[in-house]
Design an enzyme around this catalytic site. Structure first.
Site, short mmCIF file in Angstrom:
data_model
loop_
_atom_site.label_atom_id
_atom_site.label_comp_id
_atom_site.label_asym_id
_atom_site.label_seq_id
_atom_site.Cartn_x
_atom_site.Cartn_y
_atom_site.Cartn_z
N HIS A 256 -7.39 12.51 -7.24
CA HIS A 256 -7.77 11.22 -6.71
C HIS A 256 -8.72 11.34 -5.52
CE1 HIS A 256 -7.72 7.17 -5.55
NE2 HIS A 256 -6.47 6.99 -5.24
N CYS A 257 -8.86 12.56 -4.95
CA CYS A 257 -9.57 12.66 -3.67
C CYS A 257 -10.94 13.35 -3.75
CB CYS A 257 -8.69 13.40 -2.67
SG CYS A 257 -7.15 12.56 -2.32
N ILE A 258 -10.96 14.62 -4.15
CA ILE A 258 -12.19 15.40 -3.97
C ILE A 258 -13.36 14.87 -4.81
CG2 ILE A 258 -13.18 17.75 -3.94
CD1 ILE A 258 -10.86 17.29 -1.94
#
Ligand SMILES: NC(=O)c1ccc[n+]([C@@H]2O[C@H](COP(=O)([O-])OP(=O)(O)OC[C@H]3O[C@@H](n4cnc5c(N)ncnc54)[C@H](O)[C@@H]3O)[C@@H](O)[C@H]2O)c1
Length: 405
Positions: A256-258
């Site tokens: 979900h982030c990088i």
């Protein structure tokens, strides 16, 4: 306290707060998840059923889909997803709806904190105006801060308690309340001058990972063409005691982030009339990695085999979790299928994915691609059987039949 969103961020935060002595209401608009949590079955790997059941039994925690329950909270944290829209630009609709849903029930002197990752200005320009316009009339004062979550799911060392927490608030009183709140659950709190600094720092942290992974993925392709082992190069560079940090090549970036947060940064830059060219370029390099990995794997198969059987080992975006959000293995599979391969996959933590089931390791293949090394994968058996493996994880070094990415 109340925590809006009971996922990878919100549920571990809830348990950390319970451990610190808070009574916690976990709010989630996905009713099936609320029922699952209240039945004592944890939806995230980092929280065991035993830990969840103890918190439920103590009466210090419960999940609910009722936003009106935030009325009892002196602190409300928002931990909902901040994904991308169809144009790969920030989609703050869930954050906006969380703010809209809590606003009518916010009590006087409540601290509202956003932990969701977003571009600088999200707290001040979106959350605050929403809550201020919809809060009850007698709720004279609400305090606001941004404290971006840094949790790393599956990490056995770093967690909500021992990871320093950034806090940026809109005024002095909000700051002292937010710092006191996080001091009650975290070992260290780092106060910064504004919410925008905290929001930008979070984007920097994740973009730092994106660009370093991209650089090493690019270097890997160059080293491979030159017949040099990238891992030996990285190990050698790592002997420098300062100014270097090792990153390893792989199938790409996921979760979900990088892959997502740097696009928030790039969008924010465009709003300011600028461009984040370096970040965009890193995103493109990582985006092309699954295709490169597919080509490398097919290159290991006897060219006379027209439709090679290829087994992908590990489809989650990283080891230790069953999370397949934005996993680059999805594109890897697509490229293999497009090349005419017959593809199956195995992941002990992911029972079903893309409408198919995990196969066992007896599935006959011409080549296996170790994309994510999950705990509990019995790869020794595959190696003993003489299966050719393209290792994208640098974890099977030097074993027979293994080619490093
Ligand atoms: N997962 C990570 O490793 C990680 C790490 C640091 C920061 N973050 C950030 O934290 C935020 C949350 O991520 P996550 O991984 O916990 O997401 P998640 O999908 O695991 O959990 C979010 C939960 O929020 C619920 N939800 C969505 N909209 C809602 C609404 N309007 N009201 C109530 N509940 C709602 C969903 O049903 C879901 O259960 C994101 O901004 C993410 O970028 C995630």
């Amino acid at each position: 306290m109340a925590i809006v969103g009971q996922g990878y961020v919100g549920l571990p935060l809830a348990m950390a707060a319970v451990n610190a002595g808070w009574t916690v209401i976990g709010i989630d608009n996905f009713e099936a998840k609320v029922s699952q949590i209240n039945s004592g079955k944890s939806p995230v790997e980092d929280i065991s059923d035993v830990q969840l059941q103890a918190a439920l039994k103590s009466g210090a925690y419960k999940a609910t889909a009722e936003f009106s329950e935030v009325a009892d909270a002196s602190v409300i944290t928002i931990c909902v997803p901040t994904p991308l829209d169809d144009k790969r630009e920030p989609n703050l609709s869930l954050l906006q709806s969380a703010a809209t849903e809590i606003a009518p029930f916010v009590s006087n002197e409540t601290l509202v904190v956003s932990e969701s990752t977003s571009y600088p200005g999200t707290l001040r320009d979106i959350i605050i105006p929403t809550v201020e316009s919809l809060k009850p009339k007698d709720s004279v004062k609400v305090y606001y801060a941004s404290a971006p979550e840094r949790v790393n799911p599956g990490d056995p060392i770093w967690n909500q308690k021992n990871t320093p927490r950034l806090v940026g608030a809109i005024d002095k009183e909000s700051k002292s309340r937010a710092v006191a709140f996080y001091q009650s659950i975290c070992d260290a709190v780092v106060s910064v001058s504004t919410p925008e600094v905290a929001e930008a720092a979070k984007l920097l942290e994740n973009t730092f990972r994106l660009v370093n992974i991209a650089m090493v993925n690019e270097l890997n392709q160059i080293c491979t063409a030159a017949g040099i082992n990238i891992h030996e190069v990285i190990d050698a560079a790592s002997t420098k005691p300062y100014g270097f940090m090792p990153f390893r090549p792989g199938v790409g970036v996921g979760g979900h982030c990088i892959p997502v947060d740097p696009l928030y940064l790039a969008w924010w830059a465009r709003q300011l009339g600028s461009r984040a060219l370096f970040v965009e370029s890193a995103g493109s390099i990582n985006y092309l990695m699954p295709k490169y990995v597919a080509q490398r794997a097919i290159g290991l198969v006897d060219p006379s085999i027209k439709n090679p059987k290829i087994l992908i080992l590990g489809v989650a975006y990283k080891p230790g979790v069953g999370d397949v959000r934005e996993t680059p293995v999805s594109e890897l599979r697509d490229h293999l299928l497009l090349s005419g391969a017959d593809v199956a996959w195995h992941d002990p933590l992911v029972p079903t994915w893309k409408g198919s089931n995990s196969v066992d390791l007896n599935w006959q293949c011409d080549v296996a691609i170790l994309a994510t090394r999950q705990p509990g994968m019995n790869l020794e058996r595959l190696i003993a059987k003489g299966v050719n493996i393209l290792d994208c994880t640098n974890s099977l070094n030097g074993q027979s039949g293994v080619t490093a990415l």
